[in-house]
Motif scaffolding. Sequence first.
Motif, PDB file in Angstrom:
ATOM      1  N   ASP A   1      -7.561  16.708 -15.651  1.00 31.97           N
ATOM      2  CA  ASP A   1      -8.308  17.877 -16.136  1.00 31.97           C
ATOM      3  C   ASP A   1      -9.793  17.561 -16.253  1.00 31.97           C
ATOM      4  O   ASP A   1     -10.654  18.352 -15.833  1.00 31.97           O
ATOM      5  N   THR A   2     -10.102  16.395 -16.807  1.00 31.85           N
ATOM      6  CA  THR A   2     -11.511  15.997 -16.980  1.00 31.85           C
ATOM      7  C   THR A   2     -12.200  15.823 -15.634  1.00 31.85           C
ATOM      8  O   THR A   2     -13.321  16.294 -15.419  1.00 31.85           O
ATOM      9  N   LEU A   3     -11.525  15.151 -14.703  1.00 30.31           N
ATOM     10  CA  LEU A   3     -12.129  14.889 -13.392  1.00 30.31           C
ATOM     11  C   LEU A   3     -12.304  16.172 -12.593  1.00 30.31           C
ATOM     12  O   LEU A   3     -13.304  16.336 -11.872  1.00 30.31           O
ATOM     13  N   MET A   4     -11.356  17.091 -12.706  1.00 29.63           N
ATOM     14  CA  MET A   4     -11.464  18.346 -11.954  1.00 29.63           C
ATOM     15  C   MET A   4     -12.609  19.209 -12.485  1.00 29.63           C
ATOM     16  O   MET A   4     -13.265  19.924 -11.723  1.00 29.63           O
ATOM     17  N   LYS A   5     -12.877  19.127 -13.784  1.00 31.96           N
ATOM     18  CA  LYS A   5     -14.038  19.828 -14.335  1.00 31.96           C
ATOM     19  C   LYS A   5     -15.331  19.229 -13.786  1.00 31.96           C
ATOM     20  O   LYS A   5     -16.297  19.937 -13.486  1.00 31.96           O
ATOM     21  N   LYS A   6     -15.350  17.884 -13.661  1.00 33.68           N
ATOM     22  CA  LYS A   6     -16.535  17.214 -13.107  1.00 33.68           C
ATOM     23  C   LYS A   6     -16.732  17.557 -11.636  1.00 33.68           C
ATOM     24  O   LYS A   6     -17.852  17.771 -11.166  1.00 33.68           O
ATOM     25  N   ALA A   7     -15.624  17.591 -10.890  1.00 27.77           N
ATOM     26  CA  ALA A   7     -15.706  17.789  -9.450  1.00 27.77           C
ATOM     27  C   ALA A   7     -16.013  19.234  -9.074  1.00 27.77           C
ATOM     28  O   ALA A   7     -16.651  19.497  -8.058  1.00 27.77           O
ATOM     29  N   GLY A   8     -15.530  20.190  -9.880  1.00 31.01           N
ATOM     30  CA  GLY A   8     -15.762  21.600  -9.567  1.00 31.01           C
ATOM     31  C   GLY A   8     -14.709  22.148  -8.619  1.00 31.01           C
ATOM     32  O   GLY A   8     -13.573  21.664  -8.565  1.00 31.01           O
ATOM     33  N   ASP A   9     -15.092  23.155  -7.845  1.00 32.87           N
ATOM     34  CA  ASP A   9     -14.131  23.854  -6.977  1.00 32.87           C
ATOM     35  C   ASP A   9     -13.612  22.954  -5.852  1.00 32.87           C
ATOM     36  O   ASP A   9     -14.273  22.003  -5.428  1.00 32.87           O
ATOM     37  N   ASN A  10     -12.426  23.315  -5.369  1.00 37.35           N
ATOM     38  CA  ASN A  10     -11.807  22.674  -4.213  1.00 37.35           C
ATOM     39  C   ASN A  10     -11.575  21.177  -4.442  1.00 37.35           C
ATOM     40  O   ASN A  10     -11.879  20.342  -3.583  1.00 37.35           O
ATOM     41  N   ALA A  11     -11.027  20.844  -5.607  1.00 40.70           N
ATOM     42  CA  ALA A  11     -10.708  19.457  -5.942  1.00 40.70           C
ATOM     43  C   ALA A  11      -9.195  19.280  -5.974  1.00 40.70           C
ATOM     44  O   ALA A  11      -8.495  20.069  -6.610  1.00 40.70           O
ATOM     45  N   GLN A  12      -8.712  18.252  -5.284  1.00 42.60           N
ATOM     46  CA  GLN A  12      -7.279  17.992  -5.209  1.00 42.60           C
ATOM     47  C   GLN A  12      -6.939  16.748  -6.023  1.00 42.60           C
ATOM     48  O   GLN A  12      -7.509  15.673  -5.800  1.00 42.60           O
ATOM     49  N   PRO A  13      -5.994  16.856  -6.990  1.00 41.42           N
ATOM     50  CA  PRO A  13      -5.612  15.700  -7.798  1.00 41.42           C
ATOM     51  C   PRO A  13      -4.602  14.812  -7.066  1.00 41.42           C
ATOM     52  O   PRO A  13      -3.898  15.268  -6.162  1.00 41.42           O
TER      53      PRO A  13
ATOM     54  N   PHE B   1       0.848  -1.195   0.000  1.00 43.49           N
ATOM     55  CA  PHE B   1       0.000   0.000   0.000  1.00 43.49           C
ATOM     56  C   PHE B   1       0.881   1.241   0.000  1.00 43.49           C
ATOM     57  O   PHE B   1       2.047   1.217   0.386  1.00 43.49           O
ATOM     58  N   LYS B   2       0.276   2.326  -0.450  1.00 39.97           N
ATOM     59  CA  LYS B   2       0.953   3.625  -0.447  1.00 39.97           C
ATOM     60  C   LYS B   2      -0.095   4.682  -0.132  1.00 39.97           C
ATOM     61  O   LYS B   2      -1.226   4.603  -0.613  1.00 39.97           O
ATOM     62  N   GLN B   3       0.280   5.657   0.691  1.00 39.00           N
ATOM     63  CA  GLN B   3      -0.663   6.729   1.000  1.00 39.00           C
ATOM     64  C   GLN B   3       0.018   8.081   0.823  1.00 39.00           C
ATOM     65  O   GLN B   3       1.233   8.205   0.970  1.00 39.00           O
ATOM     66  N   ILE B   4      -0.798   9.073   0.498  1.00 45.43           N
ATOM     67  CA  ILE B   4      -0.290  10.424   0.283  1.00 45.43           C
ATOM     68  C   ILE B   4      -1.252  11.417   0.946  1.00 45.43           C
ATOM     69  O   ILE B   4      -2.443  11.139   1.079  1.00 45.43           O
ATOM     70  N   GLN B   5      -0.717  12.547   1.379  1.00 42.47           N
ATOM     71  CA  GLN B   5      -1.531  13.594   1.991  1.00 42.47           C
ATOM     72  C   GLN B   5      -1.895  14.624   0.928  1.00 42.47           C
ATOM     73  O   GLN B   5      -1.029  15.136   0.225  1.00 42.47           O
ATOM     74  N   ILE B   6      -3.202  14.914   0.821  1.00 41.81           N
ATOM     75  CA  ILE B   6      -3.634  15.888  -0.190  1.00 41.81           C
ATOM     76  C   ILE B   6      -4.248  17.146   0.434  1.00 41.81           C
ATOM     77  O   ILE B   6      -4.532  18.113  -0.285  1.00 41.81           O
ATOM     78  N   TYR B   7      -4.458  17.134   1.778  1.00 45.82           N
ATOM     79  CA  TYR B   7      -4.970  18.345   2.443  1.00 45.82           C
ATOM     80  C   TYR B   7      -4.492  18.333   3.886  1.00 45.82           C
ATOM     81  O   TYR B   7      -4.753  17.366   4.605  1.00 45.82           O
ATOM     82  N   PRO B   8      -3.770  19.372   4.319  1.00 45.68           N
ATOM     83  CA  PRO B   8      -3.203  20.432   3.464  1.00 45.68           C
ATOM     84  C   PRO B   8      -2.296  19.822   2.393  1.00 45.68           C
ATOM     85  O   PRO B   8      -1.625  18.826   2.647  1.00 45.68           O
ATOM     86  N   ALA B   9      -2.284  20.452   1.229  1.00 46.70           N
ATOM     87  CA  ALA B   9      -1.652  19.850   0.060  1.00 46.70           C
ATOM     88  C   ALA B   9      -0.155  19.649   0.263  1.00 46.70           C
ATOM     89  O   ALA B   9       0.577  20.577   0.569  1.00 46.70           O
ATOM     90  N   VAL B  10       0.277  18.390   0.130  1.00 46.27           N
ATOM     91  CA  VAL B  10       1.694  18.022   0.141  1.00 46.27           C
ATOM     92  C   VAL B  10       2.059  17.383  -1.193  1.00 46.27           C
ATOM     93  O   VAL B  10       3.115  17.614  -1.760  1.00 46.27           O
TER      94      VAL B  10
END
Length: 355
Positions: A96-108, A77-86
């Motif tokens: 790009d496609t997923l962030m358009k679907k998700a809208g504001d405040n989306a972390q890739p 397994f592997k884990q990463i921190q996305i908020y606060p963004a690291v």
Amino acid sequence: MAKVFKKTSGNGGLTLYLGKRDYIDHVDSVDTVDGVVKLDPKDFGDRKVFVQLACAFRYGSDDLDVIGLSFRKDIWFKQIQIYPAVHKPTLTPMHDTLMKKAGDNAQPFTFEIPTNLPCSVTLQPGPDDKGKACGVDFEVKTYLAMEADNADEKIEKKDTARLIIRKVQYAPNQVGAGPKANICKSFMMSDKPVHLEASLEKDLFFHGETIPIKIKVNNESNKTVKKIKITVDQTTDIVLYSADKYTKSVLSQEFEETVESSGTYDNTLSITPLLADNKEKRGLSLDGRLKDEDTNLASTTVLRQGMEKEVLGILVSYKIKVNLMVAGGGLLGGLTSSDVTLEVPLALMHPKPAE
């Protein structure tokens, strides 16, 4: 994009987005897992948001967990921190496609799947079994936690969103020559033997494809071949713990083909092993499933040099058995009857889809 897969946590603060559920093992590399998490941090407090990709072996149902035991063992397994963004991945068209679907405040986020991990395999549950099936699966999970690695911290189910994905392997572009086997067997009360040869036209077949088997018989004995029986056996080798290996038949078919004493036989008999004919066989290995009826018999495991056995999880292989059912002749009749059997290896996989 035809479809986006998403799952929202019970508290509504996390929504996990993926563009696909199947990730292809290309032998020298595996598709990257590119996804997005939409955040609503008003109730996060001091907690951070993590995303984890885990490959695990499940060997018992969740409903058996009555004394705090875990029936799931992480292979990797592997884990990463996305908020606060690291974690700041290089953005791809999928992001790009997923962030358009998700809208504001989306972390890739992006995960690389190592090439030495097993493919997704499910062990078929029995008719009365409940809960998740045993086998090897991959799971993407986003969750809220105070720390990344604190075994004592309890992660609430409502603070978690998860999606099962599959690692799948496709057949190579080049198909090789088919295997061939032969046997010569003598019988009691007969001076001469029966010769049997079986061969396949190629070394790999696709799921659902008809498999022609070329069979040659030279019956020099004084006995009669009454039938030809063909079976396909699947062998499942669970290598994560100890030698737990078992074989189940996925096809058994008899052909009314007679070869008299001193006669010969040269013909092609066709078979098609299918999951649809094996729905009740508990423990049969299937390709990892995402929902009911969403799979087939497990693909043959393709081994690479240098792979560590303990991370392989489950190995699957097949063999075809050709059996001549020989009747005894003379005064002793059935007492001298016997069979002539040989085995031919079989590989079953998915065709590589068009780009």
